[in-house]
Design a protein around this motif. Structure first.
Motif, PDB file in Angstrom:
ATOM      1  N   VAL A  30       0.868  -1.178   0.000  1.00 48.80           N
ATOM      2  CA  VAL A  30       0.000   0.000   0.000  1.00 48.80           C
ATOM      3  C   VAL A  30       0.904   1.226   0.000  1.00 48.80           C
ATOM      4  CG1 VAL A  30      -1.951   1.159   1.087  1.00 48.80           C
ATOM      5  CG2 VAL A  30      -1.683  -1.321   1.355  1.00 48.80           C
ATOM      6  N   GLU A  31       0.730   2.081  -1.004  1.00 51.14           N
ATOM      7  CA  GLU A  31       1.646   3.208  -1.225  1.00 51.14           C
ATOM      8  C   GLU A  31       0.901   4.536  -1.188  1.00 51.14           C
ATOM      9  OE1 GLU A  31       4.197   0.465  -4.326  1.00 51.14           O
ATOM     10  OE2 GLU A  31       2.480   1.611  -5.009  1.00 51.14           O
ATOM     11  N   ASN A  32       1.469   5.497  -0.482  1.00 48.69           N
ATOM     12  CA  ASN A  32       0.915   6.846  -0.399  1.00 48.69           C
ATOM     13  C   ASN A  32       1.839   7.792  -1.159  1.00 48.69           C
ATOM     14  OD1 ASN A  32      -0.204   9.286   0.239  1.00 48.69           O
ATOM     15  ND2 ASN A  32       0.197   9.170   2.424  1.00 48.69           N
ATOM     16  N   TYR A  33       1.361   8.306  -2.273  1.00 43.18           N
ATOM     17  CA  TYR A  33       2.149   9.228  -3.098  1.00 43.18           C
ATOM     18  C   TYR A  33       1.769  10.690  -2.851  1.00 43.18           C
ATOM     19  CZ  TYR A  33       3.700   5.128  -5.660  1.00 43.18           C
ATOM     20  OH  TYR A  33       4.259   3.927  -5.996  1.00 43.18           O
ATOM     21  N   THR A  34       1.101  10.948  -1.731  1.00 42.13           N
ATOM     22  CA  THR A  34       0.677  12.316  -1.428  1.00 42.13           C
ATOM     23  C   THR A  34       1.515  12.910  -0.294  1.00 42.13           C
ATOM     24  OG1 THR A  34      -0.956  11.845   0.306  1.00 42.13           O
ATOM     25  CG2 THR A  34      -1.694  11.590  -1.982  1.00 42.13           C
ATOM     26  N   ASP A  35       1.358  14.208  -0.097  1.00 37.57           N
ATOM     27  CA  ASP A  35       2.050  14.880   1.003  1.00 37.57           C
ATOM     28  C   ASP A  35       1.193  14.928   2.268  1.00 37.57           C
ATOM     29  OD1 ASP A  35       0.148  16.706   0.188  1.00 37.57           O
ATOM     30  OD2 ASP A  35       1.544  18.379  -0.049  1.00 37.57           O
ATOM     31  N   LYS A  36       0.132  14.130   2.302  1.00 38.08           N
ATOM     32  CA  LYS A  36      -0.780  14.090   3.440  1.00 38.08           C
ATOM     33  C   LYS A  36      -0.747  12.710   4.101  1.00 38.08           C
ATOM     34  CE  LYS A  36      -3.460  17.856   2.085  1.00 38.08           C
ATOM     35  NZ  LYS A  36      -2.422  18.550   1.432  1.00 38.08           N
ATOM     36  N   GLU A  37      -0.927  12.685   5.424  1.00 38.45           N
ATOM     37  CA  GLU A  37      -1.060  11.409   6.119  1.00 38.45           C
ATOM     38  C   GLU A  37      -2.442  10.839   5.835  1.00 38.45           C
ATOM     39  OE1 GLU A  37      -0.771   9.392  10.551  1.00 38.45           O
ATOM     40  OE2 GLU A  37      -0.496  11.543  10.355  1.00 38.45           O
ATOM     41  N   ILE A  38      -2.509   9.552   5.575  1.00 37.59           N
ATOM     42  CA  ILE A  38      -3.776   8.866   5.349  1.00 37.59           C
ATOM     43  C   ILE A  38      -4.054   8.043   6.601  1.00 37.59           C
ATOM     44  CG2 ILE A  38      -5.044   7.243   3.893  1.00 37.59           C
ATOM     45  CD1 ILE A  38      -4.151   9.808   2.414  1.00 37.59           C
ATOM     46  N   GLU A  39      -5.175   8.315   7.259  1.00 36.22           N
ATOM     47  CA  GLU A  39      -5.502   7.625   8.509  1.00 36.22           C
ATOM     48  C   GLU A  39      -6.732   6.754   8.328  1.00 36.22           C
ATOM     49  OE1 GLU A  39      -6.007  10.705  11.399  1.00 36.22           O
ATOM     50  OE2 GLU A  39      -3.853  10.988  11.660  1.00 36.22           O
ATOM     51  N   GLY A  40      -6.773   5.641   9.059  1.00 35.85           N
ATOM     52  CA  GLY A  40      -7.966   4.801   9.091  1.00 35.85           C
ATOM     53  C   GLY A  40      -8.270   4.082   7.793  1.00 35.85           C
ATOM     54  N   LEU A  41      -7.248   3.644   7.085  1.00 34.34           N
ATOM     55  CA  LEU A  41      -7.433   2.942   5.815  1.00 34.34           C
ATOM     56  C   LEU A  41      -7.778   1.478   6.094  1.00 34.34           C
ATOM     57  CD1 LEU A  41      -7.168   3.374   2.724  1.00 34.34           C
ATOM     58  CD2 LEU A  41      -4.822   2.594   2.950  1.00 34.34           C
ATOM     59  N   SER A  42      -9.015   1.095   5.788  1.00 32.33           N
ATOM     60  CA  SER A  42      -9.482  -0.261   6.077  1.00 32.33           C
ATOM     61  C   SER A  42      -8.972  -1.242   5.030  1.00 32.33           C
ATOM     62  CB  SER A  42     -11.001  -0.291   6.118  1.00 32.33           C
ATOM     63  OG  SER A  42     -11.453  -1.622   6.276  1.00 32.33           O
ATOM     64  N   LEU A  43      -8.393  -2.342   5.495  1.00 28.67           N
ATOM     65  CA  LEU A  43      -7.885  -3.371   4.598  1.00 28.67           C
ATOM     66  C   LEU A  43      -8.960  -4.388   4.239  1.00 28.67           C
ATOM     67  CD1 LEU A  43      -4.495  -4.003   6.412  1.00 28.67           C
ATOM     68  CD2 LEU A  43      -4.927  -2.519   4.438  1.00 28.67           C
ATOM     69  N   GLY A  44     -10.074  -4.392   4.958  1.00 29.26           N
ATOM     70  CA  GLY A  44     -11.158  -5.312   4.673  1.00 29.26           C
ATOM     71  C   GLY A  44     -10.968  -6.695   5.288  1.00 29.26           C
ATOM     72  N   GLU A  45      -9.776  -6.988   5.763  1.00 29.25           N
ATOM     73  CA  GLU A  45      -9.462  -8.241   6.446  1.00 29.25           C
ATOM     74  C   GLU A  45      -8.140  -8.067   7.192  1.00 29.25           C
ATOM     75  OE1 GLU A  45      -8.289 -11.501   3.676  1.00 29.25           O
ATOM     76  OE2 GLU A  45      -8.776 -10.015   2.152  1.00 29.25           O
ATOM     77  N   GLU A  46      -7.765  -9.066   7.951  1.00 33.21           N
ATOM     78  CA  GLU A  46      -6.562  -8.957   8.782  1.00 33.21           C
ATOM     79  C   GLU A  46      -5.302  -9.367   8.020  1.00 33.21           C
ATOM     80  OE1 GLU A  46      -5.727 -11.468  12.484  1.00 33.21           O
ATOM     81  OE2 GLU A  46      -6.638  -9.614  13.258  1.00 33.21           O
ATOM     82  N   PHE A  47      -4.257  -8.549   8.144  1.00 27.91           N
ATOM     83  CA  PHE A  47      -2.944  -8.808   7.570  1.00 27.91           C
ATOM     84  C   PHE A  47      -1.901  -8.690   8.674  1.00 27.91           C
ATOM     85  CE2 PHE A  47      -5.270  -7.742   3.795  1.00 27.91           C
ATOM     86  CZ  PHE A  47      -4.612  -8.375   2.754  1.00 27.91           C
TER      87      PHE A  47
END
Length: 82
Positions: free
Chosen positions: A33-50
């Protein structure tokens, strides 16, 4: 994409500037999972456990720092086997 039956890697995407890719070796699925923005992304649901490959903790929701990547894994279960 609907007519080709292509499913998104993560159900919570699309988020502008965030991508997710998965790969498997037949036993383990790896999720990048990659964030190419200058903002923090919080609470991103994966839909299952990893499992987070850096911290070894089990997660189903992650946060991404600006311009960062998180690598996760889970066991792959193949249906129809003995």
């Amino acid at each position: 994409m609907a007519e080709l039956n292509i499913q998104p890697t993560l159900p919570c995407l699309p988020i502008q500037g965030v991508t997710a890719h998965s790969r498997t070796d037949g036993e383990t699925t790896y999720l990048f999972v990659e964030n190419y923005t200058d903002k923090e992304i919080e609470g991103l649901s994966l839909g299952e456990e990893f499992i987070n490959m850096i911290t070894s903790e089990k997660v189903s929701i992650i946060s991404l720092e600006p311009y960062s990547i998180t690598v996760l894994k889970k066991k792959t279960y193949i249906h129809g086997g003995l």
